[in-house]
Design an enzyme around this catalytic site. Sequence first.
Site, PDB file in Angstrom:
ATOM      1  N   GLY A  93      -4.809  -1.933   5.107  1.00  0.00           N
ATOM      2  CA  GLY A  93      -4.031  -3.083   4.629  1.00  0.00           C
ATOM      3  C   GLY A  93      -4.706  -4.409   4.933  1.00  0.00           C
ATOM      4  N   ARG A  94      -5.208  -4.559   6.137  1.00  0.00           N
ATOM      5  CA  ARG A  94      -5.803  -5.846   6.543  1.00  0.00           C
ATOM      6  C   ARG A  94      -7.216  -6.037   5.980  1.00  0.00           C
ATOM      7  NH1 ARG A  94      -4.578  -2.414  10.561  1.00  0.00           N
ATOM      8  NH2 ARG A  94      -6.207  -1.565  11.905  1.00  0.00           N
ATOM      9  N   LYS A 124       9.560  -0.803  13.971  1.00  0.00           N
ATOM     10  CA  LYS A 124      10.189  -0.592  12.651  1.00  0.00           C
ATOM     11  C   LYS A 124      11.325   0.424  12.763  1.00  0.00           C
ATOM     12  CE  LYS A 124       5.795  -1.020  10.133  1.00  0.00           C
ATOM     13  NZ  LYS A 124       4.851  -0.325   9.255  1.00  0.00           N
ATOM     14  N   GLU A 166      10.526  -4.772   4.477  1.00  0.00           N
ATOM     15  CA  GLU A 166      10.582  -6.186   4.075  1.00  0.00           C
ATOM     16  C   GLU A 166      10.286  -6.334   2.587  1.00  0.00           C
ATOM     17  OE1 GLU A 166       9.030  -4.933   6.655  1.00  0.00           O
ATOM     18  OE2 GLU A 166       9.157  -6.227   8.418  1.00  0.00           O
ATOM     19  N   HIS A 192      -5.385 -33.354  17.474  1.00  0.00           N
ATOM     20  CA  HIS A 192      -4.264 -34.175  17.911  1.00  0.00           C
ATOM     21  C   HIS A 192      -3.114 -33.320  18.425  1.00  0.00           C
ATOM     22  CE1 HIS A 192      -5.989 -37.972  16.527  1.00  0.00           C
ATOM     23  NE2 HIS A 192      -6.590 -37.207  15.636  1.00  0.00           N
ATOM     24  N   LYS A 201       0.843  -1.198   0.000  1.00  0.00           N
ATOM     25  CA  LYS A 201       0.000   0.000   0.000  1.00  0.00           C
ATOM     26  C   LYS A 201       0.883   1.255   0.000  1.00  0.00           C
ATOM     27  CE  LYS A 201      -3.481   2.377   2.751  1.00  0.00           C
ATOM     28  NZ  LYS A 201      -4.373   2.343   3.914  1.00  0.00           N
ATOM     29  N   GLU A 227      -4.575  -6.527  14.907  1.00  0.00           N
ATOM     30  CA  GLU A 227      -4.071  -5.204  14.518  1.00  0.00           C
ATOM     31  C   GLU A 227      -5.208  -4.177  14.637  1.00  0.00           C
ATOM     32  OE1 GLU A 227      -2.431  -4.202  10.448  1.00  0.00           O
ATOM     33  OE2 GLU A 227      -0.542  -4.586  11.449  1.00  0.00           O
TER      34      GLU A 227
END
Length: 544
Positions: free
Chosen positions: A265-266, A507, A211, A382, A205, A351
């Site tokens: 973003g999410r 960051k 990253e 399990h 965005k 978030e």
Amino acid sequence: MNDVTRTAPWQQLSEHRAEVESTTLRELFAADPERAESLTVSAGDLVIDYSKHRVTDRTLALLLELARVAGVERQRDRMVSGAHVNTSEDRAVLHTALRLPATATLVVDGQDVVADVHAVLTAMGEFTDRVRSGAWRGASGQPIATVVNIGIGGSDLGPVMVTRALRGYHDGPAVRFVSNVDPADLTAALAGLDPASTLFVVASKTFSTLETLSNATAARRWLVAALGEEAVPAHFVAVSTHAGRVAEFGIDPANMFGFWDWVGGRYSVDSAIGLAVMCAIGRERFAELLAGFHLLDEHFRTAPLEANAPVLLGLLGVWYTSFLGAQSRVVLPYANDLVRFPAYLQQLAMESNGKSVRADGSPVGYRTGEIFWGEPGTNGQHAFYQLLHQGTHLVPADFIGFARAGEDLVTADGVSMHAVLMANMFAQAQVLAFGRSAEQIRAEGTAEELVAHKTMPGNRPSTTILAPELTPSTVGQLIALYEHQVFVQGVVWGIDSFDQWGVELGKVQATQLQPAVSGTGPVSTGDGSTDALIATYRSMSKGA
Ligand SMILES: O=P(O)(O)OC[C@H]1O[C@](O)(CO)[C@@H](O)[C@@H]1O
């Protein structure tokens, strides 16, 4: 800002809690033979049974009253009409506009956002048609065999989750995902790929995320080493809101698919961020995904609160989190293709609602935010279900299952494996709710010293969500169901669910520590522990 704890329903819920804690699901079901029917709601194609929750009619009435006094309906209407409900960033929050049909209109600040959305969808459709048909060629004339999406957070989790969920609809090029700045991620994603038939989608965005830019730069080097600088335009496209930064990176803005700052973003998989999904499943299936979102949006917008699935489920989350002391919610998809759904929900919910101040900056005096976790059934059974069944934590569970399998197999006895899967889902929800008492265990002839160990306390709450089949539409419906729950909770808690200031300092700090870590600067970071760790890291890395 109004303090929700001072409202009558909040105070009544605080008092009412003891009443609920003194009864059990077993008793609640025994007292009301109609309970399952009356506490089941439909939303789109989803049938949602919330009868196995630790609530009475009064609990639900008070929770709905809480939603009303907190202004859920008013805020919902403000959100979908483009008001700046993201107050700390002074932004509209319009992910619902991303899935409005082309015939709709929504004018925000003088601009028809629906026309903008559909213009981008058309551009995405034309591009992905070319990639899927082989008309889009790499620099040396080869069609695209693999699309690599480079992005992180909302620019990764949505596309990766949906692409995986719609495995059965994947008829386009292979799609791989790279998110972590750990070089192992890109290295693994590129393994075995031919640069000549690889297309990178750089999804960010802001187009400033460390990253993503690091991975995109490394991917560019990999491509240029094989095909030369002039190959870049045919192998790199971008998805972003920042054309300038895209151009600076060296991607032709003509190959950029845009979206807008009113898409968080999410909440962005249904925007151009879903480009990799569209490459995988095609524009028609992507349209079905959006239609699924829209179906749930319409339900959320129009259903009365007492029959409104996101409202009810969001309020149940508030009930457990703020009143009954639960710290997490486990999501248990009985569909292996939803393997990334819990991780997707982690960003969506945590978030959004992991905040300890209200929208006006005042501290909250109650617990907010649910911790989401989970694994597909039956794998979780399990692994961690032991704690769910007999542990000391209250962990409300969301079971998600489908009536039909995309493809089915049979067991050695000729039984549908999908039926076995679903029998497990129904059994787990039943055992969680009703358990098995010490008397029942004894009556089965169990040795006395094992009775306590084998007793299943029950009274453990769950929602069961059933859908006909895992399709683009039902995936869209499921995502929207959770998006709106998160919204409802944010309104009740009085917080801004659409900012994420808490991720910023880490960051900045990582950038500041980088010289010390990489050995180009002194190890003097301001605290003894970090200094010592970096010093140890530096001497260990020299020893290698
Ligand atoms: O799409 P971008 O701008 O690269 O951001 C990626 C992610 O980073 C975050 O801002 C968190 O750091 C998320 O909200 C977002 O989804």
